[in-house]
Design an enzyme around this catalytic site. Structure first.
Site, mmCIF file in Angstrom:
data_model
loop_
_atom_site.group_PDB
_atom_site.id
_atom_site.type_symbol
_atom_site.label_atom_id
_atom_site.label_comp_id
_atom_site.label_asym_id
_atom_site.label_seq_id
_atom_site.Cartn_x
_atom_site.Cartn_y
_atom_site.Cartn_z
ATOM 1 N N LYS A 56 0.835 -1.208 0.000
ATOM 2 C CA LYS A 56 0.000 0.000 0.000
ATOM 3 C C LYS A 56 0.871 1.261 0.000
ATOM 4 C CE LYS A 56 -2.023 -1.163 3.895
ATOM 5 N NZ LYS A 56 -1.261 -2.408 4.173
ATOM 6 N N ARG B 157 -9.480 0.455 9.081
ATOM 7 C CA ARG B 157 -8.960 -0.896 9.265
ATOM 8 C C ARG B 157 -9.934 -1.790 10.017
ATOM 9 N NH1 ARG B 157 -3.152 0.041 8.852
ATOM 10 N NH2 ARG B 157 -1.937 -1.822 9.257
ATOM 11 N N ARG C 14 11.938 -5.491 4.558
ATOM 12 C CA ARG C 14 11.486 -4.097 4.465
ATOM 13 C C ARG C 14 12.421 -3.170 5.226
ATOM 14 N NH1 ARG C 14 5.370 -2.109 5.371
ATOM 15 N NH2 ARG C 14 5.491 -3.201 7.368
ATOM 16 N N ARG D 258 11.502 -1.713 10.994
ATOM 17 C CA ARG D 258 10.425 -1.455 11.953
ATOM 18 C C ARG D 258 10.375 -2.554 13.008
ATOM 19 N NH1 ARG D 258 5.139 -0.064 8.481
ATOM 20 N NH2 ARG D 258 4.273 -1.375 10.114
ATOM 21 N N ARG E 208 -0.141 -9.658 13.106
ATOM 22 C CA ARG E 208 -0.790 -8.607 12.311
ATOM 23 C C ARG E 208 -1.620 -9.209 11.186
ATOM 24 N NH1 ARG E 208 4.388 -5.444 10.916
ATOM 25 N NH2 ARG E 208 3.079 -4.149 9.603
#
Ligand code: ADP
Ligand code: ADP
Length: 215
Positions: A13, A88, A127, A160, A171
């Site tokens: 996203k 969400r 990431r 992160r 998650r």
């Protein structure tokens, strides 16, 4: 133009939102980036949000809706925006709909980026993020020009804390139980376009552009 990007954590996203802000000249509104800024600045909101974020849970709806009400009323949102990571949950979608009634606005499209859980776990492991801008890289699929350095500012990239595998699994669970029901919610408003997000970044971007050019 008001676009909602929906999809699992790590689905792409943020990556796609960055292409769209250039194409459409409207801001990206990422609740994740906003929350990380609060955490960094140790605001009351940040202190409350941090525990939820680091354990892979959602920050309470009331906190998020309060923050978004302020944000969507700001001047730069007048000509539209790209929502990334909000809403969400169903209560957040309902809250957004009430806010739209007040502001006399509505969404133009909901683009759902579909990616399998196994792909997600692999993506999160690689990431790297430039915190101040929210720019995202991947060590293999979208590497920065210089290892661990943001292309635009020369500043350091970070991993992160919630991208660790067990938190990513949590998650994903939360995504399937709390967020994926939004697809039905927006399908009933005829707003949904589904995209195969397993393909290369540029191919996913082409598919999204095609949808937007035909709106
Ligand atoms: P990702 O890009 O991996 O999907 P985000 O940056 O959007 O992750 O979100 C990181 C974390 O911030 C979430 O796991 C959650 O704790 C919190 N968060 C972000 N957006 C929301 C939201 N709309 N509602 C509740 N929590 C949120
Ligand atoms: P989200 O905002 O949905 O959490 P990101 O845009 O941060 O997702 O992407 C998660 C990770 O996967 C990043 O490291 C990013 O560079 C990488 N990525 C995004 N899209 C793709 C893609 N189509 N193929 C491979 N890697 C991707």
């Amino acid at each position: 133009m008001k676009i909602l990007l929906l999809g699992p954590p790590g689905g792409g996203k943020g990556t796609q939102a960055k292409f769209l802000i250039d194409k459409l000249n409207i801001p990206q509104i990422s609740t994740g980036d906003m929350l990380r800024e609060h955490v960094k600045n140790e605001t009351n909101l940040g202190i409350e949000a941090k525990e939820y974020m680091n354990s892979g849970q959602l920050v309470p709806d009331k906190v998020i809706l309060g923050m978004m009400k302020v944000r969507l009323n700001q001047e730069d949102c007048k000509n539209g925006y790209i929502l990334d990571g909000f809403p969400r949950t169903i209560p957040q979608s309902e809250g957004l709909d009430s806010l739209f009634l007040e502001l006399n606005q509505s969404l133009d499209s909901v683009i759902v980026i579909e990616v399998n859980d196994d792909t997600i776990v692999n993506r999160m492991a690689g990431r790297r993020v430039h915190l101040p801008s929210g720019r995202v890289y991947h060590i293999q699929y979208n590497p920065p020009k210089i290892e661990n350095i943001d292309d635009e500012t020369g500043e350091k990239l970070i991993i992160r804390p919630d991208d660790e595998e067990s938190t990513v699994r949590k998650r994903l669970e939360v995504y399937h139980s709390e967020t994926s029901p939004l697809i039905n919610y927006y399908e009933s408003q005829n707003l949904v376009y589904k995209i195969n997000g397993e393909r290369d970044i540029n191919i996913v971007s082409d598919s999204i552009n095609e949808i937007i050019n035909n709106l």
